[in-house]
Design a protein around this motif. Sequence first.
Motif, PDB file in Angstrom:
ATOM      1  N   ARG A  88       0.822  -1.215   0.000  1.00 27.39           N
ATOM      2  CA  ARG A  88       0.000   0.000   0.000  1.00 27.39           C
ATOM      3  C   ARG A  88       0.849   1.254   0.000  1.00 27.39           C
ATOM      4  N   PHE A  89       1.829   1.307   0.907  1.00 25.63           N
ATOM      5  CA  PHE A  89       2.590   2.541   1.031  1.00 25.63           C
ATOM      6  C   PHE A  89       3.672   2.679  -0.028  1.00 25.63           C
ATOM      7  N   ASP A  90       4.102   1.570  -0.623  1.00 26.73           N
ATOM      8  CA  ASP A  90       5.031   1.689  -1.735  1.00 26.73           C
ATOM      9  C   ASP A  90       4.328   2.362  -2.919  1.00 26.73           C
ATOM     10  N   LYS A  91       3.036   2.041  -3.082  1.00 30.35           N
ATOM     11  CA  LYS A  91       2.257   2.710  -4.128  1.00 30.35           C
ATOM     12  C   LYS A  91       2.065   4.186  -3.791  1.00 30.35           C
ATOM     13  N   GLU A  92       1.761   4.466  -2.522  1.00 24.99           N
ATOM     14  CA  GLU A  92       1.537   5.855  -2.106  1.00 24.99           C
ATOM     15  C   GLU A  92       2.783   6.705  -2.302  1.00 24.99           C
ATOM     16  N   PHE A  93       3.963   6.107  -2.073  1.00 22.33           N
ATOM     17  CA  PHE A  93       5.228   6.825  -2.244  1.00 22.33           C
ATOM     18  C   PHE A  93       5.816   6.609  -3.639  1.00 22.33           C
ATOM     19  N   ASN A  94       4.945   6.204  -4.592  1.00 23.80           N
ATOM     20  CA  ASN A  94       5.341   6.041  -5.999  1.00 23.80           C
ATOM     21  C   ASN A  94       6.556   5.139  -6.175  1.00 23.80           C
ATOM     22  N   GLY A  95       6.554   4.030  -5.418  1.00 27.90           N
ATOM     23  CA  GLY A  95       7.636   3.067  -5.544  1.00 27.90           C
ATOM     24  C   GLY A  95       8.905   3.444  -4.808  1.00 27.90           C
ATOM     25  N   HIS A  96       8.837   4.498  -3.963  1.00 24.14           N
ATOM     26  CA  HIS A  96      10.034   4.986  -3.272  1.00 24.14           C
ATOM     27  C   HIS A  96       9.966   4.782  -1.754  1.00 24.14           C
ATOM     28  N   LEU A  97       9.144   3.851  -1.301  1.00 17.56           N
ATOM     29  CA  LEU A  97       9.025   3.615   0.139  1.00 17.56           C
ATOM     30  C   LEU A  97      10.381   3.305   0.765  1.00 17.56           C
ATOM     31  N   PHE A  98      11.211   2.544   0.053  1.00 14.38           N
ATOM     32  CA  PHE A  98      12.492   2.109   0.615  1.00 14.38           C
ATOM     33  C   PHE A  98      13.673   2.970   0.150  1.00 14.38           C
ATOM     34  N   ASP A  99      13.386   4.191  -0.335  1.00 12.26           N
ATOM     35  CA  ASP A  99      14.494   5.108  -0.620  1.00 12.26           C
ATOM     36  C   ASP A  99      15.253   5.425   0.663  1.00 12.26           C
ATOM     37  N   ASN A 100      14.531   5.399   1.779  1.00 11.16           N
ATOM     38  CA  ASN A 100      15.112   5.489   3.117  1.00 11.16           C
ATOM     39  C   ASN A 100      14.626   4.281   3.898  1.00 11.16           C
ATOM     40  N   PRO A 101      15.297   3.910   4.981  1.00  8.59           N
ATOM     41  CA  PRO A 101      14.914   2.684   5.694  1.00  8.59           C
ATOM     42  C   PRO A 101      13.492   2.745   6.260  1.00  8.59           C
ATOM     43  N   VAL A 102      12.878   1.590   6.366  1.00  5.28           N
ATOM     44  CA  VAL A 102      11.623   1.430   7.092  1.00  5.28           C
ATOM     45  C   VAL A 102      11.972   0.893   8.478  1.00  5.28           C
ATOM     46  N   LEU A 103      11.413   1.525   9.502  1.00  5.20           N
ATOM     47  CA  LEU A 103      11.737   1.168  10.877  1.00  5.20           C
ATOM     48  C   LEU A 103      10.724   0.151  11.403  1.00  5.20           C
ATOM     49  N   ILE A 104      11.231  -0.884  12.036  1.00  5.25           N
ATOM     50  CA  ILE A 104      10.401  -1.950  12.612  1.00  5.25           C
ATOM     51  C   ILE A 104      10.658  -1.990  14.112  1.00  5.25           C
ATOM     52  N   ASP A 105       9.596  -1.862  14.929  1.00  2.59           N
ATOM     53  CA  ASP A 105       9.736  -1.899  16.385  1.00  2.59           C
ATOM     54  C   ASP A 105       8.774  -2.916  16.976  1.00  2.59           C
ATOM     55  N   SER A 106       9.206  -3.553  18.038  1.00  3.81           N
ATOM     56  CA  SER A 106       8.289  -4.390  18.809  1.00  3.81           C
ATOM     57  C   SER A 106       7.235  -3.487  19.445  1.00  3.81           C
ATOM     58  N   TYR A 107       5.973  -3.861  19.327  1.00  2.69           N
ATOM     59  CA  TYR A 107       4.888  -3.061  19.889  1.00  2.69           C
ATOM     60  C   TYR A 107       4.557  -3.572  21.285  1.00  2.69           C
ATOM     61  N   LEU A 108       4.741  -2.699  22.275  1.00  5.87           N
ATOM     62  CA  LEU A 108       4.486  -3.064  23.674  1.00  5.87           C
ATOM     63  C   LEU A 108       2.999  -2.896  23.972  1.00  5.87           C
ATOM     64  N   GLN A 109       2.255  -3.973  23.747  1.00 12.12           N
ATOM     65  CA  GLN A 109       0.802  -3.917  23.894  1.00 12.12           C
ATOM     66  C   GLN A 109       0.405  -3.660  25.349  1.00 12.12           C
ATOM     67  N   GLY A 110      -0.509  -2.714  25.531  1.00  9.43           N
ATOM     68  CA  GLY A 110      -1.012  -2.432  26.872  1.00  9.43           C
ATOM     69  C   GLY A 110      -0.074  -1.618  27.744  1.00  9.43           C
ATOM     70  N   ALA A 111       1.007  -1.091  27.175  1.00  5.64           N
ATOM     71  CA  ALA A 111       1.969  -0.316  27.967  1.00  5.64           C
ATOM     72  C   ALA A 111       1.446   1.102  28.204  1.00  5.64           C
ATOM     73  N   THR A 112       1.947   1.722  29.264  1.00  6.97           N
ATOM     74  CA  THR A 112       1.643   3.128  29.562  1.00  6.97           C
ATOM     75  C   THR A 112       2.735   3.993  28.957  1.00  6.97           C
ATOM     76  N   GLU A 113       2.337   4.995  28.196  1.00 11.47           N
ATOM     77  CA  GLU A 113       3.332   5.868  27.564  1.00 11.47           C
ATOM     78  C   GLU A 113       3.536   7.123  28.401  1.00 11.47           C
ATOM     79  N   VAL A 114       4.770   7.620  28.400  1.00 14.22           N
ATOM     80  CA  VAL A 114       5.142   8.797  29.192  1.00 14.22           C
ATOM     81  C   VAL A 114       5.985   9.723  28.329  1.00 14.22           C
ATOM     82  N   ASP A 115       5.659  11.014  28.366  1.00 11.91           N
ATOM     83  CA  ASP A 115       6.450  12.050  27.683  1.00 11.91           C
ATOM     84  C   ASP A 115       7.220  12.838  28.729  1.00 11.91           C
ATOM     85  N   VAL A 116       8.488  13.147  28.440  1.00 14.22           N
ATOM     86  CA  VAL A 116       9.304  13.930  29.370  1.00 14.22           C
ATOM     87  C   VAL A 116       9.976  15.074  28.622  1.00 14.22           C
ATOM     88  N   ASP A 117       9.887  16.273  29.178  1.00 16.95           N
ATOM     89  CA  ASP A 117      10.633  17.425  28.662  1.00 16.95           C
ATOM     90  C   ASP A 117      11.689  17.815  29.689  1.00 16.95           C
TER      91      ASP A 117
END
Length: 605
Positions: free
Chosen positions: A269-298
């Motif tokens: 889907r997104f390779d089409k959206e980016f006109n075949g250039h999805l992988f011109d830069n890396p695609v990031l893959i992360d483990s998804y921490l299901q049910g985790a609490t997120e925190v923002d810090v400044d």
Amino acid sequence: MSDSLAQKLHYYKKLGMSDARIAQIAGIKPGDIKNLRNKHNIKPVFKKVDSCAAEFEAHANYMYSCYEGSIDNPAECESIASDNKKVVILGGGPNRIGQGIEFDYACVHASFALKEVGIESIMINCNPETVSTDYDTSDRLYFEPLTAEDVIEVIKKEQSSGELLGVIVQFGGQTPLKLAHALQDANIPIIGTKLDSIDLAEDRDRFRKLLEELKIKQPESAIANTPDEAISQANNIGYPILARPSYVLGGRAMAIIDNEAALKMYLERFDKEFNGHLFDNPVLIDSYLQGATEVDVDALSDGKEVFVAGIMQHIEEAGIHSGDSACTLPPYSLSAEAVEKIKSHTTKLALALNVVGLMNVQYAIKDGEVYVIEVNPRASRTVPFVAKTIGIPVAKIATKLMCGYKLSEFNLTYPELQHIAVKEAVFPFARFPGVDVILGPEMKSTGEAMGIDKDFGSAYAKAQISSGNILPTEGTVFISVKNSDKDKAIEAAKHLDKLGFNIIATRGTAKAIDEADIKVTKINKVREGRPHIVDAMLNGEVNLVINTTEGAQAIMDSFSIRSTAVNQKIPYTTTITGGIAIVKAIESLTANTTLAVKTMQEHNN
């Protein structure tokens, strides 16, 4: 290059075409066009903005660039660089999803801070609907696109006289940050956090090694440069995963993916959206921490000391984009141990990255463990919220730190807050028919609102009212949640039942609520036939919707519920944690028929 070609290039520049666009048409590199311009002295001149139709003299310090005149006889340049010490501030550019007015707040306060320390402030921005482009906000204002070409031309003009201390790229979000390399290549100084530290925070491999050295945990992650590599890396990490292109803003194209088939569909889907250039830069893959609490810090840092300005707990669980999630300051349910660990991790990261100015860190807490999701050595969209909540001018102090001041000079101590503040996202769904309101990792909000009170429920209620959600204190609540949310849905139903609400629910949720000895009425899903839940909503029989779902088919089936809630202006939530927060807000509204109103100064004195 012949004189005729030079004239043609000057003509195209006069039309307003960028080097990049001309190069694209000519089939050469933008740098080649820049070199040709320099060779033939084809450079912009700066004119004052005439805001009074020539009735009065144009404002002396509000300018824009143009290529008027000819190569041999260019128009007069009306920008006269001063002999003062000066700092250039790069603004945030157009306000859009992922890049909001919060960054403009930081830029404006940077300008005010520079005035306080006797340094001339020069703002470069292209958005007329912001405070940073008010003619009296900065000492000098250039109304220019935030591209390397335009910014560098302005800075060269300002370098012709006086002393340029440097450029602030920290306050405008990702837009100016992406210009840092071009500025460094042009030998233009950047003040604050060094470019190498910015790169270190964004480079997956280097950052992973840094966290290992600091003994700070992060979710398992990988980088993919091809579709096959993405599938292989995802299988190694294990599903669910979070996938996103590394070079897009606002969480665009980010998705939570549950299996290999879904990942293949995502990549196609997104390779089409980016006109075949999805992988011109890396695609990031992360483990998804299901049910985790997120925190923002400044945090603020001068490279030697660190001041943690705000630890904000997200109300929605990890996986919802931070710009779309409501959050509270101080945290409303984190353990003291988790808070201390977050402070320790933040201090270690700021010192290791040699941050000078502001830094934002996003954490996830799961099963008592604290994980780092992301570090941004720049101002975040939460800076105004933190500053107003704690009563400390965070962006101003960060600016002064970048100018050489030490953190110790400000004698900062964290205030004993007698209030709790809630930041809530504002969504434009009513203006975009057909857009699904379900929240996820891709940012959808266009603004935010803030509520302050002595307790969480009242503060959350105020934030909801401010963001346009009028919560009911009586009537009927519809609840339909995914299996993993059933226990929390029962908890919400118990409170709603005590408050006198009628509860209706779809088959599975109704069964769970009924088994908990709570009065509930079963109602059909749309596909189960009429009368169904959408009919009840259209008939004005529903006052609140709590709807969570997962899986492509379930999301598709429940789309009409969410869209009807938007069209009928029925308050709704698509997360169970949001549902629990709404229940607490309704309890506060029921107990306190009149919400107290105070000024920010009253809260912080």
